[in-house]
Design a protein around this motif. Structure first.
Motif, PDB file in Angstrom:
ATOM      1  N   TRP A   1     -39.302  17.091 -55.691  1.00  0.00           N
ATOM      2  CA  TRP A   1     -38.468  16.674 -56.827  1.00  0.00           C
ATOM      3  C   TRP A   1     -37.074  17.316 -56.742  1.00  0.00           C
ATOM      4  O   TRP A   1     -36.057  16.649 -56.939  1.00  0.00           O
TER       5      TRP A   1
ATOM      6  N   ALA B   1     -41.477  10.926 -52.199  1.00  0.00           N
ATOM      7  CA  ALA B   1     -42.806  10.812 -52.827  1.00  0.00           C
ATOM      8  C   ALA B   1     -43.875  10.497 -51.780  1.00  0.00           C
ATOM      9  O   ALA B   1     -44.974  11.078 -51.789  1.00  0.00           O
TER      10      ALA B   1
ATOM     11  N   LEU C   1     -44.928  18.976 -54.311  1.00  0.00           N
ATOM     12  CA  LEU C   1     -44.377  18.069 -55.321  1.00  0.00           C
ATOM     13  C   LEU C   1     -43.133  18.658 -55.967  1.00  0.00           C
ATOM     14  O   LEU C   1     -42.134  17.954 -56.201  1.00  0.00           O
TER      15      LEU C   1
END
Length: 827
Positions: free
Chosen positions: A24, A299, A20
């Motif tokens: 990002w 994502a 994650l």
């Protein structure tokens, strides 16, 4: 809770959190660089398009230089009489332009413009109208006339088609030697102009979109949109303020955000020249939308990575234990079914990997045993040759192929003479050794052209088979003629003549060979074998150590051909070969300018033997190589002798066969001969047929280059009978094209022959080659060739080929008497 579930609870957070965080950071970085990537894409496509347009322009300018050198164009512009110019010179000029258009289909128009802009000659592709015959008011001609450069080009809208085209033109400056002084400077006679269709570039512009809604488009300096894939989006012209913003962008090859098509767009520009501006654009909405989609993809990738990690943990045990065991079970099943070509994809070093290696080794051992059994089923265990069973399959295959292709094939049935005596005196072991050595010699004496070409799945390439005992067969498919079988039989008998060394004993043996030809001696396998066996026994009755055809007439013809070949081998050493010389004369003046050396055979008993009889035999036997070398040396010697006699020197051409061209270093032979005789290289020319030169490989091409560097002339004989191509005419250093006599024979009656002859002459002259017409026999043919610009003629109208001494008298006699005597002799 199972251990597999506990490990999953620990591993999932350890994998998910770093993924994650990385996702990002990647999203933020890629969002910042999205516009940079789009700029790179725009710049790349604009550069590619600019290079392509510049390549098209440079190619057109280079072709203009080449086309403007054509003699027909010069003659056209210097012809002052309108009737003569339009009725006599313009038609061949337009045909020359048409030949250029066939080579370059994108050239919509090839035109000759006079200095005042009048379109004096035009060749256009079908379907292109001519709405502007007076060019003096067109933008292109205005810029052409105003400019000082000799070559001019521009990308403009074509008034005839309404589409963007490349216009290229070159000034033609000439001196009229008839009306003007020798020292007069050249003056402008007109322009040679090309109109290049850019539809392929338009298609590329339409296909090379920027993103989904972006585009590439082109405008001229006034703002007129020359091309846009979606004309309705931007209109036909750009507004003045927008053009003022876009022009500096194109000059500086930069990027900017401008209001275009109702919203902000990223725009990049490129200026090809002062007449053409290229632009690439992409709406900002799509640019930002791509960034958002990229974030969503990151994502989804992160979520997928978490799920995959969990799935990999579950599948790990299956991959390391369950699946390898399943593979071993399937391998055991395949081996049981007889499939021995196994490849077990297990390479681990644990117990499972060792077990897989054992299975693999067992499969290989079984496969080798199976291959050995298959080999023994179709091959003779003693000699390794195909056995009777395989021979029957090969024979049936060859017959089926011969029927489909409609060609002949031969079967040779061979039986050793007195083989029983070897077994009785030296034992069966010595007899077996003799058969092994015999099989080796039989296989070795066949040439590549004697082998049977089977399909790629078959490994049976040999044509020699052992039927049993001392009986062998040889299959010869795709025969050029039935006599080739006799040549093979002769080679076989010659291969068996040296003694065999068997256990320190020298054993002499021979063979009797029977020959049958498909389809004349039988149309099925059984009939051919039976008739070959009968012919073999006939050979034994004739005293053994010979071959016999099944048909008696074939025996007589083969014997006559063999006798002629043997005499031809001795003819060269006995001095029976001679060179005859046929003069070539200038078509306009009928002055003798060169000669061709032609080989003749004067047999002491049979008299003159036609080249149609002995040249094919020389080609098949390979004697043509030695005969061709002799011809080169004899021609050079004769030329040098004529020089000593004070005879006016004329170049002499010597014919080279394709076999000599492939198998002899012609350049070294010619260089040595010239050095030994001291002959001027410019007096020697070599002639090759069109088919021979078309098959030339790189070493042969280099030989021609070496001959050219020596100063030797190179001619293509029988031109027009092969697959003529401009590419090979440019590739090889050729001086002369000789039009084949088949076109000259009916040139006055057959319109196609006349058209082909004119085209060859025009093409050769445009390439600065000399043209010779062969087989000229009538005054009408001479007049036709003279009117169409043929350089030289050769044929019985001038003289038949004559011996060297008679050629000397021909050269020393008055020109008119030469030709009248030649005509009387030829008719």
């Amino acid at each position: 809770m199972k251990l597999q579930s506990k490990l999953a609870m620990i591993l999932i957070p350890l994998v998910a959190l770093p993924l994650l965080a990385v996702g990002w950071l990647a999203y933020v970085q890629l969002q910042d660089t999205s516009e940079g990537k789009t700029r790179v894409e725009m710049d790349t496509k604009l550069s590619q398009l600019s290079r392509q347009l510049e390549t098209i322009r440079q190619t057109a300018l280079a072709n203009l230089e080449l086309f403007s050198e054509a003699a027909l164009l010069t003659q056209y512009l210097q012809t002052g009489d309108d009737l003569e110019r339009y009725s006599l010179v313009q038609p061949p000029l337009l045909r020359l332009f048409a030949s250029y258009q066939r080579a370059y289909p994108q050239y919509q128009e090839i035109r000759v413009l006079l200095p005042d802009g009048y379109e004096d000659a035009r060749m256009a592709v079908p379907g292109v109208p001519n709405r502007t015959e007076e060019e003096n008011q067109t933008p292109f001609f205005i810029s052409l006339a105003a400019g000082q450069e000799k070559v001019h080009s521009a990308f403009l809208e074509n008034p005839d088609t309404g589409k963007i085209s490349l216009y290229a033109s070159k000034q033609i400056e000439l001196v009229d030697w008839v009306k003007e002084s020798v020292t007069a400077p050249p003056r402008l006679r007109g322009y040679l102009s090309l109109t290049v269709d850019l539809s392929t570039v338009e298609k590329q512009l339409a296909a090379n979109r920027i993103g989904q809604s972006g585009a590439l488009f082109a405008v001229d300096p006034s703002g007129t949109i020359l091309f846009h894939p979606d004309p309705g989006r931007i209109g036909s012209t750009l507004s003045g303020p927008l053009l003022a913003q876009l022009t500096p962008l194109a000059r500086q090859q930069g990027f900017a955000t401008l209001g275009l098509e109702g919203g902000p767009c990223l725009v990049g520009g490129r200026m090809l020249d002062e007449e053409l501006l290229l632009f690439a654009m992409l709406p900002h909405a799509e640019l930002l939308g791509a960034s958002h989609r990229l974030g969503l993809n990151i994502a989804l990738i992160t979520l997928a990575a978490v799920l995959v990690t969990f799935g990999l943990h579950l599948s790990g045990i299956r991959a390391l234990l369950v699946r390898p065991i399943q593979k071993l079970g399937k391998a055991a099943q395949e081996i049981g079914k007889g499939n021995l070509e196994l490849s077990i994809d297990i390479s681990t070093r644990d117990e499972i990997g060792q077990l897989a290696a054992t299975f693999q080794e067992m499969s290989r051992n079984l496969a080798e045993s199976h291959q050995r059994i298959q080999f023994l089923a179709y091959h003779d265990p003693l000699t390794g040759l195909p056995n009777r069973r395989m021979f029957q399959e090969l024979l049936n295959y060859s017959l089926a192929h011969a029927r489909r292709a409609g060609h002949q094939m031969a079967l040779l049935f061979l039986d050793l003479d007195n083989f029983k005596r070897v077994n009785d005196t030296l034992g069966h072991h010595a007899g077996d050794r003799l058969l092994e050595e015999l099989a080796t010699r039989l296989s070795g004496c066949l040439r590549k052209e004697d082998t049977l070409a089977l399909d790629s799945e078959s490994d049976c390439r040999q044509t020699v088979a052992r039927l049993g005992g001392d009986e062998f067969t040889i299959l010869l498919p795709n025969l050029k003629n039935p006599f080739a079988a006799a040549s093979v039989a002769k080679r076989v008998l010659e291969a068996l003549s040296p003694p065999f060394c068997i256990d320190s004993h020298e054993v002499f043996t021979s063979a009797s060979i029977g020959i049958t030809i498909f389809p004349g001696d039988g149309e099925d396998a059984a009939t051919l074998v039976k008739h070959a066996d009968i012919a073999m026994y006939h050979a034994k009755q004739q005293g053994k150590n010979n071959y016999q055809y099944y048909a008696a007439s074939m025996n007589a013809a083969a014997l006559e051909r063999l006798n002629l070949e043997n005499q031809l081998r001795r003819a060269l050493s006995r001095g029976e070969l001679q060179l005859y010389y046929q003069p070539l004369v200038d078509a306009a003046t009928l002055n003798t300018v060169s000669a061709e050396a032609l080989m003749r055979w004067r047999h002491p008993e049979l008299g003159m033997i036609s080249p149609a009889q002995f040249i094919p035999i020389a080609e098949e036997s390979g004697l043509i190589v030695a005969m061709g070398a002799w011809a080169v040396k004899e021609a050079c010697r004769q030329l040098r002798h004529w020089q000593h006699l004070g005879l006016r020197p004329v170049p002499v051409a010597v014919n080279l066969s394709s076999l000599q061209f492939r198998h002899q270093k012609i350049d070294e032979l010619v260089a040595t001969t010239l050095q030994e005789t001291g002959l001027d290289p410019s007096l020697l020319q070599v002639e090759l047929t069109e088919s021979a030169i078309m098959q030339a490989e790189e070493p042969s091409v280099q030989m021609l280059v070496n001959l050219k560097e020596l100063g030797v002339g190179i001619a293509i004989d029988d031109f027009g009978t092969g697959y003529s191509s401009l590419s090979y005419l440019r590739r090889f250093p050729i001086d002369t094209l000789k039009i084949d006599r088949s076109f000259i024979k009916d040139i006055l009656q057959d319109a196609d022959d006349a058209t082909i002859t004119r085209a060859i002459i025009s093409m050769a002259h445009s390439l600065e080659l000399t043209v010779t017409a062969e087989g000229v026999e009538t005054e009408g043919q001479l007049e036709f060739l003279r009117d169409n610009g043929c350089d030289k003629i050769q044929g019985y109208l001038v003289s038949a080929p004559v011996p060297a001494a008679e050629f000397v008298r021909f050269m020393q006699s008055p020109r008119g008497e030469n030709h009248s005597a030649a005509r009387e002799a030829s008719f």
